[in-house]
Every structure is written in structure tokens, then in C-alpha cells.
Design a protein around this motif. Sequence first.
Motif, mmCIF file in Angstrom:
data_model
loop_
_atom_site.group_PDB
_atom_site.id
_atom_site.type_symbol
_atom_site.label_atom_id
_atom_site.label_comp_id
_atom_site.label_asym_id
_atom_site.label_seq_id
_atom_site.Cartn_x
_atom_site.Cartn_y
_atom_site.Cartn_z
ATOM 1 N N LEU A 24 0.791 -1.225 0.000
ATOM 2 C CA LEU A 24 0.000 0.000 0.000
ATOM 3 C C LEU A 24 0.828 1.282 0.000
ATOM 4 N N PRO A 25 1.844 1.452 0.882
ATOM 5 C CA PRO A 25 2.557 2.737 0.897
ATOM 6 C C PRO A 25 3.255 3.050 -0.413
ATOM 7 N N TYR A 26 3.776 2.017 -1.093
ATOM 8 C CA TYR A 26 4.449 2.253 -2.373
ATOM 9 C C TYR A 26 3.443 2.679 -3.441
ATOM 10 N N PHE A 27 2.302 2.024 -3.463
ATOM 11 C CA PHE A 27 1.258 2.369 -4.421
ATOM 12 C C PHE A 27 0.750 3.787 -4.179
ATOM 13 N N LEU A 28 0.495 4.141 -2.917
ATOM 14 C CA LEU A 28 0.005 5.469 -2.570
ATOM 15 C C LEU A 28 1.027 6.545 -2.905
ATOM 16 N N MET A 29 2.276 6.326 -2.511
ATOM 17 C CA MET A 29 3.298 7.338 -2.754
ATOM 18 C C MET A 29 3.667 7.436 -4.227
ATOM 19 N N ALA A 30 3.510 6.349 -4.995
ATOM 20 C CA ALA A 30 3.753 6.412 -6.436
ATOM 21 C C ALA A 30 2.782 7.380 -7.099
ATOM 22 N N ILE A 31 1.546 7.422 -6.599
ATOM 23 C CA ILE A 31 0.557 8.361 -7.132
ATOM 24 C C ILE A 31 0.862 9.782 -6.688
ATOM 25 N N LEU A 32 1.156 9.968 -5.404
ATOM 26 C CA LEU A 32 1.353 11.305 -4.859
ATOM 27 C C LEU A 32 2.666 11.950 -5.312
ATOM 28 N N LEU A 33 3.682 11.126 -5.571
ATOM 29 C CA LEU A 33 4.992 11.670 -5.942
ATOM 30 C C LEU A 33 5.178 11.864 -7.444
ATOM 31 N N ARG A 34 4.264 11.347 -8.249
ATOM 32 C CA ARG A 34 4.417 11.462 -9.697
ATOM 33 C C ARG A 34 4.594 12.917 -10.152
ATOM 34 N N PRO A 35 3.808 13.876 -9.637
ATOM 35 C CA PRO A 35 4.014 15.278 -10.086
ATOM 36 C C PRO A 35 5.348 15.874 -9.641
ATOM 37 N N PHE A 36 6.002 15.265 -8.647
ATOM 38 C CA PHE A 36 7.245 15.821 -8.110
ATOM 39 C C PHE A 36 8.479 15.045 -8.580
ATOM 40 N N ASP A 37 8.304 14.212 -9.598
ATOM 41 C CA ASP A 37 9.424 13.466 -10.178
ATOM 42 C C ASP A 37 10.147 12.617 -9.140
ATOM 43 N N PHE A 38 9.397 12.095 -8.200
ATOM 44 C CA PHE A 38 9.900 11.161 -7.195
ATOM 45 C C PHE A 38 11.090 11.721 -6.415
ATOM 46 N N SER A 39 10.921 12.940 -5.960
ATOM 47 C CA SER A 39 11.931 13.591 -5.136
ATOM 48 C C SER A 39 11.832 13.071 -3.699
ATOM 49 N N LEU A 40 12.969 12.777 -3.092
ATOM 50 C CA LEU A 40 12.979 12.322 -1.705
ATOM 51 C C LEU A 40 12.482 13.430 -0.782
#
Length: 425
Positions: A149-165
Motif C-alpha cells: 500500500l505505501p508504495y502504491f500510494l506514494m507512487a501516485i502522490l509523488l508522480r508530479p514531483f518526479d519522485f523527489s525524496l
Amino acid sequence: MSAMKISTEEFLLNTVSVAFIFTSTFVLLPLRRGIDSRFVVDMAFLLVGALVLLLSRRVDLGILDSFLAVTRRRVKSSLSARWRKVLMPISIYVFAFLLLVFRVLRMGASVDFDEPLHLELTKSFATFDLGSWIEAFAVDPIRRLNPPLPYFLMAILLRPFDFSLFAGRLILCLFAAIIPVVLLYMAREVCVESTTAIAVPFAYTLSTLYQGALFKYDFDALSTLFFTLCVYSFIVAMNRKQRLYFGYSMIAWILLILTKYPPAGWLFLGFMLTSFFHKELRSHLGFILLALLVALLMVVAVLPAQLGYVAEFFIKMEPMSMEYAVPLFRDFAVVIGWSPYLAIAFKLKEAVKGTRDLISTFSVVLIILAFISPIIYPLTRRVIQVIPLLVMTLANFSTGRWSRTTSLLILMNVCWWEVIRLPYL
């Protein structure tokens, strides 16, 4: 006025609490850092804490008490009850979020050991390709133990930010800041005295494990939030006899199972063990087992081999190594100071004597499970998820047994280690 008489337990707790705060502030801090701007800021925190204690209605201060009584009435009348209910949760959320953002900015470009692995796995979920997910989880045995779940959720939320830490940490801070707000409502639900109920989330927000862990990109923020929501909804369901909230509790538990397995396991054992002592919980065992089945089916649907990996790890589980033993004992030594240890010991003593309150039993069982599991299972060496419940239990027990002053001193001990390290000036 004559001095207020207190019990031996309360006198011991007050003495230990004050000694802990005094030695930490005036001995350990100057020896380590010297008298600098950090020390001045700590004095300001200490002054605020002292003022809160002095404004307590249950402290007998002789001739000073009449002056403080007038001050209390003015403070109380300055905000209506309705506005306090609205503004307090907002204030707590903003304070918690900004504090975590401050820690993110302080950490800068440095990374924790697990953060790059979690970010890499999040990127693999961004393809929304089941085959790539399974392959990514199969590469590293450690990753196999992580629910999806956390990877799936963060994959959606981080997409606009180019997966920035950096963006990932900030998003997790948004989730983590909800936890103290839930803790406020939980304290109110169990009838913690009003001033102490407000102090509970602030003490938790200033605690070591909140500041030190919940801003990092390792999903402790999500798991702690779901754990706290599950416990809060369960308490409301039992107190108000409303099955709807029990359903909310089960939903939060399913989300927790899909986020992190160990604290979800504590909850399952907590439900089962508490049901032995309270028949009113036995009628809900069907809901608990159904929620567990739903969560496991969801895991298998996304990652078919996940349950096998987890079972294999438990079968081959090895004794705790020094790598985990040192952080474990360090956390136990500094996370909650000294008087909270005494308070929880008194609480356990009362529970052993035959306390049959369901919420009390459930809380004690969960705390014990969390604190003994690191000895059995090194991966859960940090008891991060149970700390909100621990703080609430301490406050609930102390307000029902001792004065507000003692309760607030215990809460100051909860967070004081991190307070004296807070300013970074």
C-alpha cells in the motif's frame, strides 16, 4: 493555606520527574553543549512548562493561588468553548507539521539507510505493471517483507514531483501531523482532564520517536497513523456502543496490514487476548477475522508470493544481533525518561490486581506486546507505532489517580529528552 497532601506514589513521581528535568537541563545539557543559545531556548521551554503547572487548579500555592485563579478565569473566558474545539486541533496540526518540516530541512541531502530503497521501490510501482512489482519485491529479501500500500500510494502522490525524496518526506509529514490531532480526540474520548488532554498531543509531538522518525521516507508515519486511528475508532466503538466505529477501526486495521505487518500483528494479538477477559469484544471476533481475511486477500491479489516470503522469514528468524540491540536499548533509555516508566509500572500493577475495564486492558496488552516484540523479532526494534497509545494511557491513568500537576510532569518527562535537543541553534 495548608499544603495539599499527596500519596507516596505521587510524591515519588513528582520527585523523579523534577529531578529528571533538572539534571537534563542544568547538568547534562551544559556539560554537552555549554551555556549557549540552545540553553536559553531550553529555559524558555522550561518557563512555559512551569507556567502551565502553576495555572493548574489542583496545585495549592498559598497566597499566590488567588492571583492565579483570576488569571485562569481570564484565560478561560478569552475563547469560547466552540472556538477552542475548532482552533485547538488546527493549532496542533500546524505545530506538528512545521516541526517535522523543520527536521526535514535540517536533514537536508543526507539520507537514512532505508530511504533510497523505499524510494526505488516506489518508482517501480509508478509503472502500474504487476509484473514489475513482483520482480522488484523478489530482488531483495528485505523488500519482500514490505506490504504494497505505501508504495502504491506514494507512487501516485509523488508522480508530479518526479519522485523527489524531499517531496516524499514532506508528504509523509502531512500524514504524520494528523496523529497528534487523533491523539487529542482519543484523550478526550477516555475523559482525560481537559488541560492534560491538550498537553497529551503536544508532549507526543515533542517526543523523541515522533521528531526523530516520522518525517523519514520509511512509512512509519503512515503505519503509526493507521495504528492510532484503529485504536481510536475501537475506543469510540466500545465507549459509545456503536458498531459503525468498529467498522472504521477494522478499515484502519486493514490499511495498517497493507502498510506494515508487525504493528498490525500487535493489534491482532491485542484483540484476541483482550477478548479472553471481556465478553463484549468476543461478539466482534467475526469482524476482526473478516478484516484480516480481506487484507490478506488484497496482499495476495497484488503480490501473490508476498505471504510466502513473510512466512519464510518467520520460520528462519534469527536471534537479535548487536546491530539491533544497541538501537533497541538506546530507544528504551531515552524515549520516555524516568517517571513514565514508574507510572506505567503502577498501571501494570493495578491491571494485575484485577482491573476489568476493556479499554484499559486493551491498552496495556498492546503496550506490552509492542515492548516485548523487539526482543523476539529484531525488525520491530522501534516501538514507534505504540507511542501515541502509551502517552494517552499514561495521561488517562495519571489524571484518574493523581493530580493534574503530576500528570503534566509525567508528560514533560515524555518529551524532555527531545526538547533539550530541539533548537539546533
